[in-house]
Design an enzyme around this catalytic site. Structure first.
Site, PDB file in Angstrom:
ATOM      1  CE  LYS A 184       6.879  -3.377  -4.927  1.00  0.00           C
ATOM      2  NZ  LYS A 184       5.993  -2.943  -6.045  1.00  0.00           N
TER       3      LYS A 184
ATOM      4  NE  ARG B  86       9.665   2.466  -4.756  1.00  0.00           N
ATOM      5  CZ  ARG B  86       8.655   1.804  -4.186  1.00  0.00           C
ATOM      6  NH1 ARG B  86       8.845   1.144  -3.072  1.00  0.00           N
ATOM      7  NH2 ARG B  86       7.478   1.806  -4.749  1.00  0.00           N
TER       8      ARG B  86
ATOM      9  NE  ARG C 268      -2.342  -0.526  -5.023  1.00  0.00           N
ATOM     10  CZ  ARG C 268      -1.006  -0.508  -5.070  1.00  0.00           C
ATOM     11  NH1 ARG C 268      -0.296  -1.591  -4.814  1.00  0.00           N
ATOM     12  NH2 ARG C 268      -0.384   0.608  -5.405  1.00  0.00           N
TER      13      ARG C 268
ATOM     14  NE  ARG D 168      -0.780   2.997  -2.406  1.00  0.00           N
ATOM     15  CZ  ARG D 168       0.308   2.298  -2.677  1.00  0.00           C
ATOM     16  NH1 ARG D 168       0.370   1.011  -2.356  1.00  0.00           N
ATOM     17  NH2 ARG D 168       1.343   2.860  -3.246  1.00  0.00           N
TER      18      ARG D 168
ATOM     19  NE  ARG E 128       2.897   4.651  -7.145  1.00  0.00           N
ATOM     20  CZ  ARG E 128       1.799   3.901  -7.090  1.00  0.00           C
ATOM     21  NH1 ARG E 128       0.649   4.369  -7.516  1.00  0.00           N
ATOM     22  NH2 ARG E 128       1.862   2.690  -6.618  1.00  0.00           N
TER      23      ARG E 128
HETATM   24  P1  ADP Z   1       2.562  -3.878  -5.350  1.00  0.00           P
HETATM   25  O1  ADP Z   1       2.716  -4.041  -3.854  1.00  0.00           O
HETATM   26  O2  ADP Z   1       3.682  -4.497  -6.117  1.00  0.00           O
HETATM   27  O3  ADP Z   1       2.330  -2.459  -5.761  1.00  0.00           O
HETATM   28  P2  ADP Z   1      -0.016  -5.235  -4.989  1.00  0.00           P
HETATM   29  O4  ADP Z   1       0.309  -6.510  -4.314  1.00  0.00           O
HETATM   30  O5  ADP Z   1      -0.643  -4.159  -4.196  1.00  0.00           O
HETATM   31  O6  ADP Z   1       1.261  -4.680  -5.786  1.00  0.00           O
HETATM   32  O7  ADP Z   1      -0.961  -5.603  -6.235  1.00  0.00           O
HETATM   33  C1  ADP Z   1      -1.487  -4.570  -7.085  1.00  0.00           C
HETATM   34  C2  ADP Z   1      -2.940  -4.894  -7.447  1.00  0.00           C
HETATM   35  O8  ADP Z   1      -2.961  -6.040  -8.320  1.00  0.00           O
HETATM   36  C3  ADP Z   1      -3.832  -5.251  -6.270  1.00  0.00           C
HETATM   37  O9  ADP Z   1      -5.120  -4.735  -6.522  1.00  0.00           O
HETATM   38  C4  ADP Z   1      -3.834  -6.788  -6.266  1.00  0.00           C
HETATM   39  O10 ADP Z   1      -5.036  -7.318  -5.732  1.00  0.00           O
HETATM   40  C5  ADP Z   1      -3.706  -7.107  -7.745  1.00  0.00           C
HETATM   41  N1  ADP Z   1      -2.917  -8.322  -8.009  1.00  0.00           N
HETATM   42  C6  ADP Z   1      -1.818  -8.758  -7.344  1.00  0.00           C
HETATM   43  N2  ADP Z   1      -1.357  -9.919  -7.870  1.00  0.00           N
HETATM   44  C7  ADP Z   1      -2.164 -10.212  -8.914  1.00  0.00           C
HETATM   45  C8  ADP Z   1      -2.219 -11.279  -9.877  1.00  0.00           C
HETATM   46  N3  ADP Z   1      -1.294 -12.272  -9.877  1.00  0.00           N
HETATM   47  N4  ADP Z   1      -3.194 -11.249 -10.805  1.00  0.00           N
HETATM   48  C9  ADP Z   1      -4.107 -10.241 -10.811  1.00  0.00           C
HETATM   49  N5  ADP Z   1      -4.126  -9.218  -9.945  1.00  0.00           N
HETATM   50  C10 ADP Z   1      -3.172  -9.185  -9.007  1.00  0.00           C
HETATM   51  P1  ADP Z   2       4.065   0.534  -4.979  1.00  0.00           P
HETATM   52  O1  ADP Z   2       2.708  -0.040  -4.953  1.00  0.00           O
HETATM   53  O2  ADP Z   2       4.230   1.632  -5.951  1.00  0.00           O
HETATM   54  O3  ADP Z   2       5.156  -0.461  -5.094  1.00  0.00           O
HETATM   55  P2  ADP Z   2       4.795   1.359  -2.258  1.00  0.00           P
HETATM   56  O4  ADP Z   2       3.683   1.173  -1.314  1.00  0.00           O
HETATM   57  O5  ADP Z   2       5.947   0.426  -2.188  1.00  0.00           O
HETATM   58  O6  ADP Z   2       4.169   1.415  -3.701  1.00  0.00           O
HETATM   59  O7  ADP Z   2       5.375   2.833  -2.134  1.00  0.00           O
HETATM   60  C1  ADP Z   2       4.534   3.970  -2.095  1.00  0.00           C
HETATM   61  C2  ADP Z   2       5.392   5.239  -2.054  1.00  0.00           C
HETATM   62  O8  ADP Z   2       6.198   5.245  -0.859  1.00  0.00           O
HETATM   63  C3  ADP Z   2       6.386   5.386  -3.194  1.00  0.00           C
HETATM   64  O9  ADP Z   2       5.800   5.964  -4.352  1.00  0.00           O
HETATM   65  C4  ADP Z   2       7.444   6.313  -2.550  1.00  0.00           C
HETATM   66  O10 ADP Z   2       6.989   7.647  -2.516  1.00  0.00           O
HETATM   67  C5  ADP Z   2       7.483   5.798  -1.128  1.00  0.00           C
HETATM   68  N1  ADP Z   2       8.508   4.728  -0.947  1.00  0.00           N
HETATM   69  C6  ADP Z   2       8.282   3.440  -0.610  1.00  0.00           C
HETATM   70  N2  ADP Z   2       9.427   2.752  -0.520  1.00  0.00           N
HETATM   71  C7  ADP Z   2      10.423   3.625  -0.830  1.00  0.00           C
HETATM   72  C8  ADP Z   2      11.837   3.521  -0.941  1.00  0.00           C
HETATM   73  N3  ADP Z   2      12.481   2.360  -0.731  1.00  0.00           N
HETATM   74  N4  ADP Z   2      12.540   4.632  -1.290  1.00  0.00           N
HETATM   75  C9  ADP Z   2      11.914   5.804  -1.497  1.00  0.00           C
HETATM   76  N5  ADP Z   2      10.580   5.981  -1.428  1.00  0.00           N
HETATM   77  C10 ADP Z   2       9.824   4.903  -1.094  1.00  0.00           C
END
Ligand code: ADP
Ligand code: ADP
Ligand code: ZN
Length: 217
Positions: free
Chosen positions: A17, A88, A122, A155, A166
């Site tokens: 995302k 969420r 990551r 992180r 999560r």
């Molecule tokens: P989210 O915000 O949904 O938690 P991230 O964008 O942070 O996910 O991506 C999670 C991890 O996966 C990061 O280390 C990112 O570089 C990697 N990643 C994201 N998209 C891809 C992909 N299409 N193929 C392989 N690795 C990916």
């Molecule tokens: P992910 O890579 O898991 O998608 P995010 O960066 O979106 O992680 O979220 C990290 C943390 O921030 C979540 O585990 C939660 O504790 C909090 N958080 C983020 N967005 C929300 C939301 N919409 N509602 C509740 N908690 C949230």
């Protein structure tokens, strides 16, 4: 719809995302509003429910009252946006509908094994927030951000035990949101994208989904 799309990116932790949200916001020149990024930047904020940090370190959701108010404020002046990490749960989805709704919902679909590999590798820039992966998307120089030269860090909530919680929270609270937009929200364009493709191929699909809606309006 105005020319500025209102987009929700749904997907489990690690689905991509943040990676896609930043690119999409650039491509359509709208704001990327990531609730996780907002909480990490305001981890110590005192609320009547405690601090965001307390929830994040357990891998649990921050209470709706806190999240909803923050999202309302962030979106209030914006025409279009890319929402990443919100809604969420179903209560948050209802709140977003009351704020005026959404045009396109993109679901990034990635299997559990792959999610775990992504989360444990990551790395995030401590300066600008850009995301890398030690194997799948490495920076030119290990530990250093390509964009700004900042230090790359892991992180705390990407530790294996917290990842487990999560993913569980996602399954229980957020999957119903995916089904709601897919089955019960006819005003929304719901598009499922295969999130296991390369970063560029995922982006092409996501971009096309938003483009279609912008052109139809
Ligand atoms: P989210 O915000 O949904 O938690 P991230 O964008 O942070 O996910 O991506 C999670 C991890 O996966 C990061 O280390 C990112 O570089 C990697 N990643 C994201 N998209 C891809 C992909 N299409 N193929 C392989 N690795 C990916
Ligand atoms: P992910 O890579 O898991 O998608 P995010 O960066 O979106 O992680 O979220 C990290 C943390 O921030 C979540 O585990 C939660 O504790 C909090 N958080 C983020 N967005 C929300 C939301 N919409 N509602 C509740 N908690 C949230
Ligand atoms: Zn950086």
């Amino acid at each position: 719809m105005s020319e500025n799309p209102r987009v929700v990116l749904l997907g489990a932790p690690g689905a991509g995302k943040g990676t896609q949200g930043r690119r999409l916001a650039d491509a359509f020149d709208v704001d990327h509003v990531a609730t996780g990024d907002i909480f990490r930047a305001n981890a110590d904020m005192e609320t009547e429910y405690g601090t965001p940090q307390e929830y994040m370190e357990r891998g649990e959701l921050v209470p709706d009252e806190v999240v909803n108010e923050i999202v309302r404020e962030y979106l209030s002046d914006l025409d279009g946006w890319i929402l990443d990490g919100y809604p969420r749960n179903l209560a948050q989805a209802e709140y977003l509908a009351d704020l005026g709704g959404v045009d396109v919902v993109v679901h990034l679909d990635v299997a559990r094994e792959e999610l775990i590999d992504r989360l444990t590798g990551r790395r995030e820039c401590s300066e600008c927030g850009e995301t890398y992966h030690v194997d799948f998307n490495p920076p030119a120089e290990a530990g250093v951000c390509d964009d700004c030269g900042g230090d790359l860090v892991q992180r705390d909530d990407d530790a294996p035990e917290t990842v487990e919680t999560r993913l569980e929270e996602y399954h229980e609270q957020t999957e119903p949101v995916v089904h709601f937009y897919r089955d019960d929200a006819p005003e929304v364009d719901f598009v499922a994208v295969d999130g296991e493709q390369s970063l560029d191929d995922v982006f092409a699909d996501v971009r096309a989904a938003v483009e279609r809606r912008v052109e139809d309006s």
